[in-house]
Design a protein around this motif. Sequence first.
Motif, mmCIF file in Angstrom:
data_model
loop_
_atom_site.group_PDB
_atom_site.id
_atom_site.type_symbol
_atom_site.label_atom_id
_atom_site.label_comp_id
_atom_site.label_asym_id
_atom_site.label_seq_id
_atom_site.Cartn_x
_atom_site.Cartn_y
_atom_site.Cartn_z
ATOM 1 N N UNK A 1 0.830 -1.209 0.000
ATOM 2 C CA UNK A 1 0.000 0.000 0.000
ATOM 3 C C UNK A 1 0.865 1.259 0.000
ATOM 4 N N UNK A 2 1.970 1.244 0.735
ATOM 5 C CA UNK A 2 2.857 2.410 0.749
ATOM 6 C C UNK A 2 3.454 2.646 -0.630
ATOM 7 N N UNK A 3 3.863 1.573 -1.297
ATOM 8 C CA UNK A 3 4.403 1.730 -2.655
ATOM 9 C C UNK A 3 3.360 2.324 -3.584
ATOM 10 N N UNK A 4 2.135 1.835 -3.502
ATOM 11 C CA UNK A 4 1.052 2.388 -4.334
ATOM 12 C C UNK A 4 0.784 3.842 -3.970
ATOM 13 N N UNK A 5 0.799 4.134 -2.677
ATOM 14 C CA UNK A 5 0.536 5.491 -2.206
ATOM 15 C C UNK A 5 1.603 6.457 -2.714
ATOM 16 N N UNK A 6 2.851 6.066 -2.618
ATOM 17 C CA UNK A 6 3.938 6.931 -3.102
ATOM 18 C C UNK A 6 3.827 7.139 -4.612
ATOM 19 N N UNK A 7 3.467 6.085 -5.332
ATOM 20 C CA UNK A 7 3.295 6.196 -6.786
ATOM 21 C C UNK A 7 2.157 7.174 -7.118
ATOM 22 N N UNK A 8 1.013 6.987 -6.510
ATOM 23 C CA UNK A 8 -0.137 7.862 -6.788
ATOM 24 C C UNK A 8 0.146 9.303 -6.378
ATOM 25 N N UNK A 9 0.830 9.477 -5.256
ATOM 26 C CA UNK A 9 1.164 10.815 -4.788
ATOM 27 C C UNK A 9 2.089 11.514 -5.790
ATOM 28 N N UNK A 10 3.132 10.816 -6.259
ATOM 29 C CA UNK A 10 4.067 11.414 -7.230
ATOM 30 C C UNK A 10 3.356 11.757 -8.528
ATOM 31 N N UNK A 11 2.482 10.874 -8.978
ATOM 32 C CA UNK A 11 1.727 11.130 -10.206
ATOM 33 C C UNK A 11 0.858 12.378 -10.036
ATOM 34 N N UNK A 12 0.142 12.459 -8.914
ATOM 35 C CA UNK A 12 -0.698 13.623 -8.619
ATOM 36 C C UNK A 12 0.142 14.896 -8.593
ATOM 37 N N UNK A 13 1.261 14.845 -7.899
ATOM 38 C CA UNK A 13 2.109 16.032 -7.774
ATOM 39 C C UNK A 13 2.610 16.500 -9.137
ATOM 40 N N UNK A 14 3.072 15.568 -9.950
ATOM 41 C CA UNK A 14 3.555 15.931 -11.284
ATOM 42 C C UNK A 14 2.457 16.533 -12.148
ATOM 43 N N UNK A 15 1.288 15.931 -12.126
ATOM 44 C CA UNK A 15 0.182 16.417 -12.963
ATOM 45 C C UNK A 15 -0.344 17.762 -12.476
ATOM 46 N N UNK A 16 -0.418 17.969 -11.166
ATOM 47 C CA UNK A 16 -0.887 19.269 -10.672
ATOM 48 C C UNK A 16 0.143 20.360 -10.935
ATOM 49 N N UNK A 17 1.414 20.037 -10.847
ATOM 50 C CA UNK A 17 2.445 21.028 -11.212
ATOM 51 C C UNK A 17 2.310 21.393 -12.688
ATOM 52 N N UNK A 18 2.072 20.402 -13.517
ATOM 53 C CA UNK A 18 1.865 20.654 -14.948
ATOM 54 C C UNK A 18 0.639 21.555 -15.152
#
Length: 145
Positions: A107-124
């Motif tokens: 779950x932590x691996x999935x959470x870190x993945x989803x968080x990074x994806x969200x952060x990258x897309x919102x920065x974009x």
Amino acid sequence: MNRLLSFLFHQGVLDEQFLQLQQLQDETSPNFVSEVVNIYFHQSEKLLRNLRSLLMERELMDYKKMGIDLNQLMGSSSSIGAKRVTNVCVAFRVATEQNNRAGCFRALEMLEHEYCYLKNKLHELFQIEQQRALAAGVRYPVQNE
């Protein structure tokens, strides 16, 4: 920007709460959403570090403390409309309630993945928004990461 935002909704990355957050932004606070989201990123990264360090403890895992951190992350993610991050937090919390160490790691691996994806897309998204605003003559303060 609308295309990217539509894509993020279609993919389930964001939900209607993000739109409600955007409605609070106006000409008196033109960077309200990016400020709120940057605060979210800062707090979330602390919580993610805490969760990782709690999982790395060899002797006694503090599932209760993980649950508290997850509730904070889940609440703040929900408040900005981060739907997929919120959903992974729910699954992670179930693993902590079951004292399932392997499930917590997954779950932590999935959470870190989803968080990074969200952060990258919102920065974009914010970069596109800032470029449009600059083209229209509106000035945004520079956001430090």
